[in-house]
Motif scaffolding. Sequence first.
Motif, PDB file in Angstrom:
ATOM      1  N   VAL A  94      -5.838 -37.560   0.704  1.00  0.00           N
ATOM      2  CA  VAL A  94      -4.756 -37.550  -0.285  1.00  0.00           C
ATOM      3  C   VAL A  94      -5.153 -36.633  -1.428  1.00  0.00           C
ATOM      4  O   VAL A  94      -6.224 -36.766  -2.016  1.00  0.00           O
ATOM      5  N   ARG A  95      -4.261 -35.703  -1.725  1.00  0.00           N
ATOM      6  CA  ARG A  95      -4.534 -34.694  -2.748  1.00  0.00           C
ATOM      7  C   ARG A  95      -3.229 -34.152  -3.306  1.00  0.00           C
ATOM      8  O   ARG A  95      -2.155 -34.458  -2.807  1.00  0.00           O
ATOM      9  N   GLU A  96      -3.351 -33.326  -4.326  1.00  0.00           N
ATOM     10  CA  GLU A  96      -2.196 -32.691  -4.964  1.00  0.00           C
ATOM     11  C   GLU A  96      -2.303 -31.184  -4.733  1.00  0.00           C
ATOM     12  O   GLU A  96      -3.362 -30.598  -4.908  1.00  0.00           O
ATOM     13  N   ASP A  97      -1.194 -30.572  -4.310  1.00  0.00           N
ATOM     14  CA  ASP A  97      -1.156 -29.130  -4.067  1.00  0.00           C
ATOM     15  C   ASP A  97       0.113 -28.541  -4.668  1.00  0.00           C
ATOM     16  O   ASP A  97       1.084 -29.252  -4.929  1.00  0.00           O
ATOM     17  N   ASN A  98       0.089 -27.215  -4.823  1.00  0.00           N
ATOM     18  CA  ASN A  98       1.237 -26.480  -5.344  1.00  0.00           C
ATOM     19  C   ASN A  98       2.114 -26.024  -4.178  1.00  0.00           C
ATOM     20  O   ASN A  98       1.627 -25.372  -3.246  1.00  0.00           O
ATOM     21  N   LEU A  99       3.389 -26.361  -4.230  1.00  0.00           N
ATOM     22  CA  LEU A  99       4.345 -25.934  -3.207  1.00  0.00           C
ATOM     23  C   LEU A  99       4.326 -24.424  -3.019  1.00  0.00           C
ATOM     24  O   LEU A  99       4.532 -23.924  -1.918  1.00  0.00           O
ATOM     25  N   TYR A 100       4.058 -23.698  -4.092  1.00  0.00           N
ATOM     26  CA  TYR A 100       4.140 -22.240  -4.039  1.00  0.00           C
ATOM     27  C   TYR A 100       2.873 -21.565  -3.515  1.00  0.00           C
ATOM     28  O   TYR A 100       2.759 -20.344  -3.565  1.00  0.00           O
ATOM     29  N   GLN A 101       1.949 -22.330  -2.966  1.00  0.00           N
ATOM     30  CA  GLN A 101       0.842 -21.722  -2.229  1.00  0.00           C
ATOM     31  C   GLN A 101       1.428 -21.166  -0.935  1.00  0.00           C
ATOM     32  O   GLN A 101       2.369 -21.751  -0.364  1.00  0.00           O
ATOM     33  N   LYS A 102       0.890 -20.078  -0.458  1.00  0.00           N
ATOM     34  CA  LYS A 102       1.433 -19.384   0.711  1.00  0.00           C
ATOM     35  C   LYS A 102       1.626 -20.329   1.908  1.00  0.00           C
ATOM     36  O   LYS A 102       2.682 -20.322   2.545  1.00  0.00           O
ATOM     37  N   TYR A 103       0.627 -21.130   2.198  1.00  0.00           N
ATOM     38  CA  TYR A 103       0.710 -22.032   3.355  1.00  0.00           C
ATOM     39  C   TYR A 103       1.873 -23.005   3.230  1.00  0.00           C
ATOM     40  O   TYR A 103       2.662 -23.176   4.161  1.00  0.00           O
ATOM     41  N   TRP A 104       1.992 -23.660   2.079  1.00  0.00           N
ATOM     42  CA  TRP A 104       3.024 -24.684   1.915  1.00  0.00           C
ATOM     43  C   TRP A 104       4.413 -24.074   1.856  1.00  0.00           C
ATOM     44  O   TRP A 104       5.348 -24.597   2.468  1.00  0.00           O
ATOM     45  N   LEU A 105       4.555 -22.976   1.154  1.00  0.00           N
ATOM     46  CA  LEU A 105       5.869 -22.332   1.083  1.00  0.00           C
ATOM     47  C   LEU A 105       6.307 -21.846   2.464  1.00  0.00           C
ATOM     48  O   LEU A 105       7.473 -21.950   2.822  1.00  0.00           O
ATOM     49  N   GLY A 106       5.349 -21.371   3.262  1.00  0.00           N
ATOM     50  CA  GLY A 106       5.657 -20.915   4.612  1.00  0.00           C
ATOM     51  C   GLY A 106       6.027 -22.039   5.568  1.00  0.00           C
ATOM     52  O   GLY A 106       6.695 -21.810   6.576  1.00  0.00           O
ATOM     53  N   SER A 107       5.610 -23.271   5.255  1.00  0.00           N
ATOM     54  CA  SER A 107       5.892 -24.430   6.110  1.00  0.00           C
ATOM     55  C   SER A 107       7.043 -25.286   5.576  1.00  0.00           C
ATOM     56  O   SER A 107       7.467 -26.235   6.234  1.00  0.00           O
ATOM     57  N   PHE A 108       7.517 -24.962   4.382  1.00  0.00           N
ATOM     58  CA  PHE A 108       8.555 -25.752   3.710  1.00  0.00           C
ATOM     59  C   PHE A 108       9.832 -25.847   4.546  1.00  0.00           C
ATOM     60  O   PHE A 108      10.296 -24.871   5.104  1.00  0.00           O
ATOM     61  N   VAL A 109      10.401 -27.069   4.617  1.00  0.00           N
ATOM     62  CA  VAL A 109      11.661 -27.300   5.336  1.00  0.00           C
ATOM     63  C   VAL A 109      12.764 -27.764   4.392  1.00  0.00           C
ATOM     64  O   VAL A 109      13.835 -27.183   4.351  1.00  0.00           O
ATOM     65  N   LYS A 110      12.488 -28.827   3.625  1.00  0.00           N
ATOM     66  CA  LYS A 110      13.558 -29.376   2.773  1.00  0.00           C
ATOM     67  C   LYS A 110      13.012 -30.317   1.712  1.00  0.00           C
ATOM     68  O   LYS A 110      11.874 -30.768   1.787  1.00  0.00           O
ATOM     69  N   ILE A 111      13.896 -30.599   0.766  1.00  0.00           N
ATOM     70  CA  ILE A 111      13.631 -31.562  -0.312  1.00  0.00           C
ATOM     71  C   ILE A 111      14.771 -32.563  -0.297  1.00  0.00           C
ATOM     72  O   ILE A 111      15.940 -32.191  -0.121  1.00  0.00           O
ATOM     73  N   ILE A 112      14.448 -33.830  -0.529  1.00  0.00           N
ATOM     74  CA  ILE A 112      15.498 -34.829  -0.717  1.00  0.00           C
ATOM     75  C   ILE A 112      15.207 -35.645  -1.967  1.00  0.00           C
ATOM     76  O   ILE A 112      14.062 -35.762  -2.392  1.00  0.00           O
ATOM     77  N   ARG A 113      16.257 -36.184  -2.521  1.00  0.00           N
ATOM     78  CA  ARG A 113      16.137 -37.167  -3.594  1.00  0.00           C
ATOM     79  C   ARG A 113      16.351 -38.520  -2.915  1.00  0.00           C
ATOM     80  O   ARG A 113      17.429 -38.798  -2.409  1.00  0.00           O
ATOM     81  N   PRO A 114      15.299 -39.357  -2.841  1.00  0.00           N
ATOM     82  CA  PRO A 114      15.388 -40.572  -2.027  1.00  0.00           C
ATOM     83  C   PRO A 114      16.422 -41.569  -2.546  1.00  0.00           C
ATOM     84  O   PRO A 114      16.672 -41.650  -3.749  1.00  0.00           O
ATOM     85  N   TYR A 115      16.990 -42.290  -1.588  1.00  0.00           N
ATOM     86  CA  TYR A 115      17.905 -43.372  -1.934  1.00  0.00           C
ATOM     87  C   TYR A 115      17.133 -44.480  -2.619  1.00  0.00           C
ATOM     88  O   TYR A 115      15.988 -44.747  -2.288  1.00  0.00           O
TER      89      TYR A 115
END
Length: 171
Positions: free
Chosen positions: A148-169
């Motif tokens: 378990v860790r914290e990462d930046n979405l805008y790192q190349k790996y994460w941005l390249g794997s990004f699919v979607k964001i939701i606001r949970p019910y």
Amino acid sequence: MCKKILFILLIGILISSCSVWKKTMQFLGVSKPHVENNNYSIREVDQIIRSAYTYVGVPYRTGGIDAKGMDCSGLLFRIYADQKRVIPRLSKDQAQFGLPVSIQEIQVGDWIFFATNKSNSINHSGIVSQIKSANEVYFIHASTSKGVREDNLYQKYWLGSFVKIIRPYKN
């Protein structure tokens, strides 16, 4: 005559508080139905994020949902359970448990989903923990290699794997 008008007004006031009257008015298009706000409050999101931070450093374990080890969807499941909330256990189900949000509308507490390792389907999830700037959006997740860790979405790996964001019910 004055008593009749007063009586009619009194009956009208009583009927207007009746749910049948309200539903009739909604059906006729005269009034809009009341829609509850199903978003988590700032305080609730803060508690959820604080819970997520307590698990930073916990090792990765497939199927895990506790401090001995957890996977990404298990982390989300655990931090909501800590707040007495029940959410789906698997990432693919979690990805359907909210309303889609654009990356420009992202907020702390939103869930973020990825298709990692060239997968064609969602296989990783996290929760947005901080937004420092337009390209510094941090999320907490359970990494298979580092726990378990914290990462930046805008790192190349994460941005390249990004699919979607939701606001949970809110349940």
